[in-house]
Motif scaffolding. Structure first.
Motif, PDB file in Angstrom:
ATOM      1  N   ASN A 149       0.819  -1.203   0.000  1.00 54.75           N
ATOM      2  CA  ASN A 149       0.000   0.000   0.000  1.00 54.75           C
ATOM      3  C   ASN A 149       0.857   1.259   0.000  1.00 54.75           C
ATOM      4  N   VAL A 152       2.518   1.899  -3.360  1.00 52.97           N
ATOM      5  CA  VAL A 152       1.539   2.349  -4.352  1.00 52.97           C
ATOM      6  C   VAL A 152       1.262   3.838  -4.171  1.00 52.97           C
ATOM      7  N   TYR A 202       0.317  -1.798  -9.792  1.00 48.11           N
ATOM      8  CA  TYR A 202       0.064  -2.508  -8.545  1.00 48.11           C
ATOM      9  C   TYR A 202       1.400  -2.799  -7.867  1.00 48.11           C
ATOM     10  N   ASP A 203       1.339  -3.320  -6.644  1.00 45.39           N
ATOM     11  CA  ASP A 203       2.570  -3.740  -5.979  1.00 45.39           C
ATOM     12  C   ASP A 203       2.293  -4.971  -5.124  1.00 45.39           C
ATOM     13  N   VAL A 216      -1.032  -7.501  -1.611  1.00 47.72           N
ATOM     14  CA  VAL A 216      -1.133  -6.992  -2.981  1.00 47.72           C
ATOM     15  C   VAL A 216      -1.958  -5.718  -2.931  1.00 47.72           C
ATOM     16  N   ALA A 218      -3.308  -1.907  -5.066  1.00 41.68           N
ATOM     17  CA  ALA A 218      -3.488  -1.159  -6.310  1.00 41.68           C
ATOM     18  C   ALA A 218      -4.086   0.205  -5.979  1.00 41.68           C
ATOM     19  N   SER A 230      -5.317   3.517  -1.588  1.00 40.42           N
ATOM     20  CA  SER A 230      -4.825   2.232  -2.073  1.00 40.42           C
ATOM     21  C   SER A 230      -5.702   1.133  -1.481  1.00 40.42           C
ATOM     22  N   SER A 232      -6.035  -3.017  -0.868  1.00 36.30           N
ATOM     23  CA  SER A 232      -5.126  -4.171  -0.812  1.00 36.30           C
ATOM     24  C   SER A 232      -5.808  -5.416  -0.296  1.00 36.30           C
ATOM     25  N   VAL A 249      -3.718 -10.451  -7.849  1.00 34.63           N
ATOM     26  CA  VAL A 249      -3.364  -9.141  -8.413  1.00 34.63           C
ATOM     27  C   VAL A 249      -4.472  -8.631  -9.317  1.00 34.63           C
ATOM     28  N   VAL A 253      -6.648  -5.194  -8.680  1.00 33.59           N
ATOM     29  CA  VAL A 253      -6.624  -4.101  -9.653  1.00 33.59           C
ATOM     30  C   VAL A 253      -8.036  -3.791 -10.153  1.00 33.59           C
ATOM     31  N   MET A 271      -2.914  -2.037 -16.320  1.00 36.60           N
ATOM     32  CA  MET A 271      -2.076  -2.955 -15.566  1.00 36.60           C
ATOM     33  C   MET A 271      -1.234  -3.721 -16.561  1.00 36.60           C
TER      34      MET A 271
END
Length: 274
Positions: A149, A152, A202-203, A216, A218, A230, A232, A249, A253, A271
């Motif tokens: 988070n 992002v 995303y991360d 995860v 976005a 964000s 998650s 993911v 997203v 993405m």
């Protein structure tokens, strides 16, 4: 007079000043416009005291003097504060049904997070049915560099804001605090990671904040396209395994994009391939 009693007097005086300043705002809200003499009388203080309090409120944009009559009214700075509160309330309300669906779909915990100073601030949480030991994140702050988070949010901040935040959380050797052996501790490595996060949309963080925790995240965008939060999914690494990450993911997203649309964003959510 002892040093301790002096400190107590100063604290009492400061609290009294804050109380009087807040009372002035309430008086202006109730009456619309008031002069210094009126405010002093309502507060039961000398006119000079009321003038100093009004000057402080005016300096912060919370009160403003009408040029033609010399009376005071509430300042536009209050709109900025109210707007910030409204955005927080709106994003929690608009994200909740999507977060519930995401939690049910993934089985894991869903969090809604915003940037607050040099940290993340958790606004809302929905637990998934698979949660065994629930992390109560709401109201908690976490490091930006050690969370999905956080990265992002930081990735979509301006370069000047990134520089200021990284400088604030780095030591004199440009090293970042290590929470685990997997935490990114190099300022240069963090900058490179932020470029990647912004590019792919995303991360993912594995064992960086806590050993055994995978997350995860976005970005959530507002009507103007700016990132305002964000979204998650987080859970234990033994459930959020590598073969589950791709689907997770995509789900995050898509959900973050849905929240963005509810917040007024009309652009395209992008993405890169997972």
């Amino acid at each position: 007079m002892s040093a301790s009693s002096g400190t107590g007097d100063e604290t009492t005086g400061s609290v009294q000043s804050v109380d009087r300043a807040l009372t002035i705002l309430e008086l202006l809200a109730a009456d619309g416009e008031l002069g210094v003499t009126q405010i002093a009388g309502l507060l039961g203080v000398h006119k000079s005291t009321a003038s100093r309090l009004l000057a402080t409120l005016e300096a912060h944009g919370l009160a403003e003097q009408l040029p033609d009559r010399g009376r005071y009214q509430l300042g536009v700075g209050l709109l900025r504060l109210a707007g910030s509160t409204r955005v927080r309330l709106d994003i929690v309300r608009e994200s909740r049904p999507i977060a519930r669906a995401l939690a049910a779909d993934t089985g894991e915990t869903v969090n809604l997070v915003i940037l607050s100073g040099t940290e993340t601030l958790y606004l809302d949480q929905v637990e998934g049915p698979s949660a065994l030991q629930i992390h109560h994140w709401v109201g908690r702050r976490n490091p930006l560099h050690a969370t999905a988070n956080g990265r992002v949010l930081l990735a979509h901040a301006s370069r000047a804001e990134q520089d200021a935040i990284i400088a604030a959380i780095s030591d004199d050797r440009r090293r970042l605090p290590a929470l685990t052996a997997r935490t990114v501790t190099s300022a240069e490595a963090l900058r490179a990671a932020l470029v990647e996060v912004r590019h792919r949309g995303y991360d993912v963080a594995v064992d960086e904040l806590e050993i055994g925790l995978t997350a995860v995240a976005a970005p959530v965008r507002g009507a103007d396209g700016e990132v305002i939060g964000s979204l998650s999914v987080s859970g234990p690494g033994f459930r959020l395994t590598t073969d589950r990450l791709d689907d997770t993911v995509r789900a995050v997203v898509v959900a973050a994009g849905a929240v963005s649309r509810r917040m007024g964003f009309s652009g395209t959510v992008t993405m890169t391939a997972v």
